[in-house]
Design a protein around this motif. Sequence first.
Motif, PDB file in Angstrom:
ATOM      1  N   ARG A 202       0.819  -1.218   0.000  1.00 51.75           N
ATOM      2  CA  ARG A 202       0.000   0.000   0.000  1.00 51.75           C
ATOM      3  C   ARG A 202       0.849   1.264   0.000  1.00 51.75           C
ATOM      4  NH1 ARG A 202      -3.810  -0.081   4.652  1.00 51.75           N
ATOM      5  NH2 ARG A 202      -4.916   1.468   3.413  1.00 51.75           N
ATOM      6  N   GLY A 203       1.666   1.446  -1.037  1.00 53.42           N
ATOM      7  CA  GLY A 203       2.446   2.667  -1.185  1.00 53.42           C
ATOM      8  C   GLY A 203       3.566   2.822  -0.178  1.00 53.42           C
ATOM      9  N   THR A 204       4.021   1.723   0.419  1.00 53.19           N
ATOM     10  CA  THR A 204       5.084   1.814   1.423  1.00 53.19           C
ATOM     11  C   THR A 204       6.464   1.745   0.781  1.00 53.19           C
ATOM     12  OG1 THR A 204       5.027  -0.584   1.764  1.00 53.19           O
ATOM     13  CG2 THR A 204       3.687   0.758   3.246  1.00 53.19           C
ATOM     14  N   MET A 205       7.455   2.307   1.476  1.00 57.33           N
ATOM     15  CA  MET A 205       8.852   2.189   1.053  1.00 57.33           C
ATOM     16  C   MET A 205       9.252   0.744   1.322  1.00 57.33           C
ATOM     17  SD  MET A 205      11.390   3.881  -0.265  1.00 57.33           S
ATOM     18  CE  MET A 205      11.265   5.634   0.045  1.00 57.33           C
ATOM     19  N   HIS A 206       9.748   0.054   0.271  1.00 55.88           N
ATOM     20  CA  HIS A 206      10.021  -1.374   0.421  1.00 55.88           C
ATOM     21  C   HIS A 206      11.097  -1.836  -0.567  1.00 55.88           C
ATOM     22  CE1 HIS A 206       7.384  -1.325  -3.081  1.00 55.88           C
ATOM     23  NE2 HIS A 206       7.788  -2.552  -3.357  1.00 55.88           N
ATOM     24  N   ALA A 207      11.559  -3.054  -0.332  1.00 55.30           N
ATOM     25  CA  ALA A 207      12.497  -3.720  -1.244  1.00 55.30           C
ATOM     26  C   ALA A 207      12.213  -5.218  -1.172  1.00 55.30           C
ATOM     27  CB  ALA A 207      13.945  -3.440  -0.847  1.00 55.30           C
ATOM     28  N   TRP A 208      12.677  -5.913  -2.195  1.00 59.03           N
ATOM     29  CA  TRP A 208      12.571  -7.372  -2.259  1.00 59.03           C
ATOM     30  C   TRP A 208      13.958  -7.966  -2.100  1.00 59.03           C
ATOM     31  CZ3 TRP A 208       7.765  -8.985  -1.969  1.00 59.03           C
ATOM     32  CH2 TRP A 208       6.743  -8.170  -2.451  1.00 59.03           C
ATOM     33  N   LYS A 209      14.061  -9.001  -1.275  1.00 52.12           N
ATOM     34  CA  LYS A 209      15.350  -9.662  -1.027  1.00 52.12           C
ATOM     35  C   LYS A 209      15.147 -11.163  -1.171  1.00 52.12           C
ATOM     36  CE  LYS A 209      16.873  -9.683   3.280  1.00 52.12           C
ATOM     37  NZ  LYS A 209      17.515  -9.286   4.546  1.00 52.12           N
ATOM     38  N   ASN A 210      15.944 -11.781  -2.044  1.00 44.62           N
ATOM     39  CA  ASN A 210      15.832 -13.224  -2.255  1.00 44.62           C
ATOM     40  C   ASN A 210      17.148 -13.894  -1.876  1.00 44.62           C
ATOM     41  OD1 ASN A 210      15.452 -15.835  -3.023  1.00 44.62           O
ATOM     42  ND2 ASN A 210      14.990 -15.401  -5.158  1.00 44.62           N
ATOM     43  N   LEU A 211      17.214 -14.417  -0.664  1.00 45.48           N
ATOM     44  CA  LEU A 211      18.393 -15.145  -0.195  1.00 45.48           C
ATOM     45  C   LEU A 211      18.109 -16.643  -0.106  1.00 45.48           C
ATOM     46  CD1 LEU A 211      19.491 -12.725   2.675  1.00 45.48           C
ATOM     47  CD2 LEU A 211      20.356 -12.828   0.331  1.00 45.48           C
ATOM     48  N   SER A 212      17.046 -17.089  -0.751  1.00 45.45           N
ATOM     49  CA  SER A 212      16.579 -18.470  -0.618  1.00 45.45           C
ATOM     50  C   SER A 212      17.427 -19.499  -1.374  1.00 45.45           C
ATOM     51  CB  SER A 212      15.137 -18.580  -1.124  1.00 45.45           C
ATOM     52  OG  SER A 212      15.100 -18.441  -2.538  1.00 45.45           O
ATOM     53  N   GLY A 213      18.230 -19.055  -2.335  1.00 49.26           N
ATOM     54  CA  GLY A 213      19.006 -19.989  -3.138  1.00 49.26           C
ATOM     55  C   GLY A 213      18.277 -20.461  -4.383  1.00 49.26           C
ATOM     56  N   GLU A 214      17.010 -20.081  -4.550  1.00 50.06           N
ATOM     57  CA  GLU A 214      16.256 -20.428  -5.752  1.00 50.06           C
ATOM     58  C   GLU A 214      15.484 -19.209  -6.240  1.00 50.06           C
ATOM     59  OE1 GLU A 214      12.702 -22.942  -5.501  1.00 50.06           O
ATOM     60  OE2 GLU A 214      12.792 -22.748  -3.332  1.00 50.06           O
ATOM     61  N   THR A 215      15.166 -19.191  -7.526  1.00 50.02           N
ATOM     62  CA  THR A 215      14.418 -18.081  -8.105  1.00 50.02           C
ATOM     63  C   THR A 215      13.018 -18.034  -7.524  1.00 50.02           C
ATOM     64  OG1 THR A 215      15.693 -18.157 -10.148  1.00 50.02           O
ATOM     65  CG2 THR A 215      13.514 -17.142 -10.274  1.00 50.02           C
ATOM     66  N   CYS A 216      12.551 -16.838  -7.234  1.00 49.15           N
ATOM     67  CA  CYS A 216      11.176 -16.619  -6.782  1.00 49.15           C
ATOM     68  C   CYS A 216      10.386 -16.023  -7.935  1.00 49.15           C
ATOM     69  CB  CYS A 216      11.151 -15.655  -5.590  1.00 49.15           C
ATOM     70  SG  CYS A 216       9.470 -15.241  -5.073  1.00 49.15           S
ATOM     71  N   ARG A 217       9.178 -16.540  -8.160  1.00 48.84           N
ATOM     72  CA  ARG A 217       8.282 -16.001  -9.185  1.00 48.84           C
ATOM     73  C   ARG A 217       6.999 -15.561  -8.499  1.00 48.84           C
ATOM     74  NH1 ARG A 217       6.373 -18.677 -14.914  1.00 48.84           N
ATOM     75  NH2 ARG A 217       8.538 -18.182 -15.416  1.00 48.84           N
ATOM     76  N   PHE A 218       6.569 -14.324  -8.816  1.00 48.58           N
ATOM     77  CA  PHE A 218       5.289 -13.874  -8.282  1.00 48.58           C
ATOM     78  C   PHE A 218       4.511 -13.091  -9.333  1.00 48.58           C
ATOM     79  CE2 PHE A 218       8.423 -10.731  -6.828  1.00 48.58           C
ATOM     80  CZ  PHE A 218       7.843  -9.514  -7.112  1.00 48.58           C
ATOM     81  N   LEU A 219       3.207 -13.077  -9.154  1.00 55.11           N
ATOM     82  CA  LEU A 219       2.295 -12.316  -9.999  1.00 55.11           C
ATOM     83  C   LEU A 219       1.904 -11.076  -9.221  1.00 55.11           C
ATOM     84  CD1 LEU A 219       0.181 -12.332 -12.517  1.00 55.11           C
ATOM     85  CD2 LEU A 219      -1.420 -12.956 -10.711  1.00 55.11           C
ATOM     86  N   THR A 220       1.913  -9.923  -9.881  1.00 56.19           N
ATOM     87  CA  THR A 220       1.495  -8.697  -9.211  1.00 56.19           C
ATOM     88  C   THR A 220       0.544  -7.906 -10.096  1.00 56.19           C
ATOM     89  OG1 THR A 220       2.257  -6.752  -7.983  1.00 56.19           O
ATOM     90  CG2 THR A 220       3.501  -7.339  -9.953  1.00 56.19           C
ATOM     91  N   VAL A 221      -0.435  -7.276  -9.464  1.00 54.62           N
ATOM     92  CA  VAL A 221      -1.365  -6.376 -10.131  1.00 54.62           C
ATOM     93  C   VAL A 221      -1.195  -5.019  -9.466  1.00 54.62           C
ATOM     94  CG1 VAL A 221      -3.786  -5.848 -10.615  1.00 54.62           C
ATOM     95  CG2 VAL A 221      -2.989  -8.230 -10.651  1.00 54.62           C
ATOM     96  N   ILE A 222      -0.860  -4.007 -10.275  1.00 53.74           N
ATOM     97  CA  ILE A 222      -0.517  -2.679  -9.782  1.00 53.74           C
ATOM     98  C   ILE A 222      -1.607  -1.696 -10.211  1.00 53.74           C
ATOM     99  CG2 ILE A 222       1.230  -0.860  -9.848  1.00 53.74           C
ATOM    100  CD1 ILE A 222       3.198  -3.158 -10.767  1.00 53.74           C
ATOM    101  N   ILE A 223      -2.180  -0.997  -9.214  1.00 53.41           N
ATOM    102  CA  ILE A 223      -3.287  -0.078  -9.466  1.00 53.41           C
ATOM    103  C   ILE A 223      -2.906   1.297  -8.917  1.00 53.41           C
ATOM    104  CG2 ILE A 223      -5.732   0.379  -9.004  1.00 53.41           C
ATOM    105  CD1 ILE A 223      -5.988  -2.695  -8.514  1.00 53.41           C
ATOM    106  N   PRO A 224      -3.060   2.375  -9.697  1.00 51.59           N
ATOM    107  CA  PRO A 224      -2.700   3.705  -9.208  1.00 51.59           C
ATOM    108  C   PRO A 224      -3.453   4.039  -7.922  1.00 51.59           C
ATOM    109  CG  PRO A 224      -3.338   3.801 -11.519  1.00 51.59           C
ATOM    110  CD  PRO A 224      -3.659   2.422 -11.029  1.00 51.59           C
ATOM    111  N   ALA A 225      -2.791   4.801  -7.051  1.00 50.19           N
ATOM    112  CA  ALA A 225      -3.403   5.215  -5.789  1.00 50.19           C
ATOM    113  C   ALA A 225      -2.993   6.647  -5.475  1.00 50.19           C
ATOM    114  CB  ALA A 225      -2.956   4.282  -4.656  1.00 50.19           C
ATOM    115  N   GLU A 226      -3.716   7.263  -4.578  1.00 46.37           N
ATOM    116  CA  GLU A 226      -3.357   8.592  -4.114  1.00 46.37           C
ATOM    117  C   GLU A 226      -2.111   8.497  -3.248  1.00 46.37           C
ATOM    118  OE1 GLU A 226      -6.702  10.267  -2.085  1.00 46.37           O
ATOM    119  OE2 GLU A 226      -7.980  10.157  -3.859  1.00 46.37           O
ATOM    120  N   SER A 227      -1.372   9.596  -3.144  1.00 48.47           N
ATOM    121  CA  SER A 227      -0.198   9.638  -2.272  1.00 48.47           C
ATOM    122  C   SER A 227      -0.618   9.468  -0.819  1.00 48.47           C
ATOM    123  CB  SER A 227       0.532  10.977  -2.418  1.00 48.47           C
ATOM    124  OG  SER A 227       1.047  11.123  -3.710  1.00 48.47           O
TER     125      SER A 227
END
Length: 188
Positions: A143-168
């Motif tokens: 929900r508009g948060t400051m974030h990052a993705w980190k993959n230390l699992s040793g295998e590729t991660c696959r995800f589906l995302t749906v991105i919808i514009p939002a107010e600040s």
Amino acid sequence: MAPAQVRRVLTSHSEDGKAIFSHDEELTLVNPVTKKPPTEGKDDGSVSGAYMALIHRTTGYPPTNQGADDELDVSNLQRSKGGVFGGTICEVVELPPMKETDKLGMHRNQSIDYGVILKGSVTLVLDDGVEKTLREGDVYVQRGTMHAWKNLSGETCRFLTVIIPAESVKVATTGEYLQASKLPGLTD
């Protein structure tokens, strides 16, 4: 290593209003900066090595179901200032394993993002330092948060995302509006 693929099947309408399959194709996931698929060896480091396949996008909201093929055009996938040009984006993202020392792409989008982890696991890191590991079948709402993705699992991660514009987001204590941030390859 063969390029990662995802199958896209879209429905539409014929000229007489009947339901039809308008697309059934294999898409190759590509790095949004280099526009190249994953290859063996070290990634170029852009966008933390992320690879994406655009499933669908809309250019306005609410979207139309009139079947515009330009909504499948990947040449204009870049977001502007962390937004999505007033429309929605549905994409598959792959994050290969990374090292603990790799730099995280901390960023904020001006959107609400819904996602499902399809394969592997990934850690969602927030700017307060709190982390949550997501595994296959887990669902997130960003929900508009400051974030990052980190993959230390040793295998590729696959995800589906749906991105919808939002107010600040407005900070309650200061009245300041939190702005989207830039992430090389995804925002200009």
